[in-house]
Motif scaffolding. Sequence first.
Motif, PDB file in Angstrom:
ATOM      1  N   PRO A  81      63.338  81.044  24.890  1.00 35.19           N
ATOM      2  CA  PRO A  81      62.068  81.767  24.813  1.00 35.19           C
ATOM      3  C   PRO A  81      62.127  82.970  23.887  1.00 35.19           C
ATOM      4  CG  PRO A  81      63.171  82.210  26.904  1.00 35.19           C
ATOM      5  CD  PRO A  81      63.951  81.129  26.237  1.00 35.19           C
ATOM      6  N   LEU A  82      63.349  83.481  23.637  1.00 32.12           N
ATOM      7  CA  LEU A  82      63.537  84.619  22.739  1.00 32.12           C
ATOM      8  C   LEU A  82      64.592  84.242  21.706  1.00 32.12           C
ATOM      9  CD1 LEU A  82      63.003  87.567  21.916  1.00 32.12           C
ATOM     10  CD2 LEU A  82      64.728  88.263  23.595  1.00 32.12           C
ATOM     11  N   MET A 135      55.701  83.689  30.032  1.00 33.32           N
ATOM     12  CA  MET A 135      55.417  84.606  28.926  1.00 33.32           C
ATOM     13  C   MET A 135      56.672  85.411  28.617  1.00 33.32           C
ATOM     14  SD  MET A 135      52.362  87.444  28.563  1.00 33.32           S
ATOM     15  CE  MET A 135      53.090  88.688  29.642  1.00 33.32           C
ATOM     16  N   THR A 136      57.090  85.403  27.343  1.00 33.09           N
ATOM     17  CA  THR A 136      58.317  86.094  26.959  1.00 33.09           C
ATOM     18  C   THR A 136      57.989  87.253  26.026  1.00 33.09           C
ATOM     19  OG1 THR A 136      59.576  84.053  27.144  1.00 33.09           O
ATOM     20  CG2 THR A 136      60.587  85.853  25.927  1.00 33.09           C
ATOM     21  N   THR A 137      58.039  88.432  26.566  1.00 32.07           N
ATOM     22  CA  THR A 137      57.898  89.642  25.764  1.00 32.07           C
ATOM     23  C   THR A 137      59.254  90.329  25.708  1.00 32.07           C
ATOM     24  OG1 THR A 137      57.290  90.909  27.727  1.00 32.07           O
ATOM     25  CG2 THR A 137      55.487  89.962  26.433  1.00 32.07           C
ATOM     26  N   ALA A 184      55.438  91.244  21.291  1.00 31.37           N
ATOM     27  CA  ALA A 184      54.531  90.450  22.117  1.00 31.37           C
ATOM     28  C   ALA A 184      55.025  89.016  22.272  1.00 31.37           C
ATOM     29  CB  ALA A 184      53.131  90.458  21.504  1.00 31.37           C
ATOM     30  N   ASP A 185      54.503  88.343  23.265  1.00 27.47           N
ATOM     31  CA  ASP A 185      54.836  86.946  23.517  1.00 27.47           C
ATOM     32  C   ASP A 185      54.451  86.096  22.303  1.00 27.47           C
ATOM     33  OD1 ASP A 185      55.504  84.580  24.975  1.00 27.47           O
ATOM     34  OD2 ASP A 185      53.374  84.273  25.377  1.00 27.47           O
ATOM     35  N   GLY A 186      55.409  85.328  21.771  1.00 24.06           N
ATOM     36  CA  GLY A 186      55.150  84.453  20.637  1.00 24.06           C
ATOM     37  C   GLY A 186      55.082  85.148  19.296  1.00 24.06           C
ATOM     38  N   GLY A 196      60.617  89.400  29.117  1.00 27.79           N
ATOM     39  CA  GLY A 196      59.638  88.805  30.026  1.00 27.79           C
ATOM     40  C   GLY A 196      59.308  89.707  31.194  1.00 27.79           C
ATOM     41  N   THR A 209      59.362  83.790  21.030  1.00 28.21           N
ATOM     42  CA  THR A 209      59.229  85.157  20.531  1.00 28.21           C
ATOM     43  C   THR A 209      60.432  85.401  19.623  1.00 28.21           C
ATOM     44  OG1 THR A 209      58.121  85.832  22.561  1.00 28.21           O
ATOM     45  CG2 THR A 209      59.076  87.586  21.197  1.00 28.21           C
TER      46      THR A 209
END
Length: 372
Positions: free
Chosen positions: A153-154, A1-3, A27-29, A63, A186
């Motif tokens: 992821p980001l 999960m990438t926040t 938020a993630d995504g 994350g 994200t």
Amino acid sequence: MTTLQLKNIVKRYKSQTVLDDLTLDVADGERLVLFGPSGAGKTVLLRLVAGVIEPDEGRVLIGGEDMTDVDAEHRGVGMAFQNFALFPHMSAFDNIASPLTATRSSKEKIAAGVQKVAKLLKIDHVLTHHPKALSNGQKQRTALARALVGSPPLLLLDDPLRNVDAKLRFEMRLELPRLLAAQGATVVYVTQDYKEAMALGDRIAVMASGRIRQIGTPQEIYNAPADIEIARLFGDPTINLLDVTPQRSGGDAFVELSNVRVRLGDYGADVVGSPCVIGLRPEAISFVDAAAPGAIPVTVEAETPLNEKTVTLALTARGREILVSRPAGTPGPTAGPAHIAVNGAQAFLFDKTSGALLPRADLAAKRNGEAA
């Protein structure tokens, strides 16, 4: 999960504070758009998240891990710049492949990754070309492909459509949400174009002078701007802003335009009799017959067709200018006396001194689940 979490970020250059105690959660995504005028601090914020520069105060968490002191290459972040930032001595293929090359990926993985993203962005036919042989649109897509190829992821996108032609910009507004959703990353996206912000963002963070002035969905920002300046930034043609002094009749406040009452809903007693500014979106105003309820007399000065809509400039009895927008092809007066109707439920009241949006009591009750 990438926040992404930014906590109390401060960035100064000599005596100038560029980011001022900024806190933000993504938020993630989620696709978050940073929107605001030039000099608001948007690009500095992206560079800080990427690790290109460091904050003077505050923390950057990706994350859930504190990345404040972690080097850029170890943050798992992809970034595309508005000026493309391509290596001039390298082909489009090698430019796109550079993130995979840096991680020592196999030749097979590099070739497959580049071909996949290049095909998605429709630049697979120019992979052997160097940047000087590419159009601005192809350069933009090459820079975007480089950011996407490693499936970071980001993903940080710094106004990547700013330097491309209008046709490609329109096409990419349609394509980018699909591409970014397929990527699953994200995304933090910077733009000065409110239409782009509305089209691409799950949420929009409006920035000015190194601070976030308002954050919400595109609909929330458009339908309840926090202040006059934000209201001006969203909308084309721009919002009508007129000085008024609200009065009360029965349970509702009202203002007068051309000596005709426009009911606004339930505002607090402190608003009545106080200098305010009413905000009227051009599409919340329509031309009506003189006999229609609430018809306001105006004088039509000019009409401008703007593709999908027609914008009319009218004057009230006091000579105040009002813009009226209607769908193209819809009949309306082109000059001389006319009448308009204002949808008071869609009007905004702003404090004359601070510019802040004044809340309606009935809408606040609805948001709190109470009977309005």
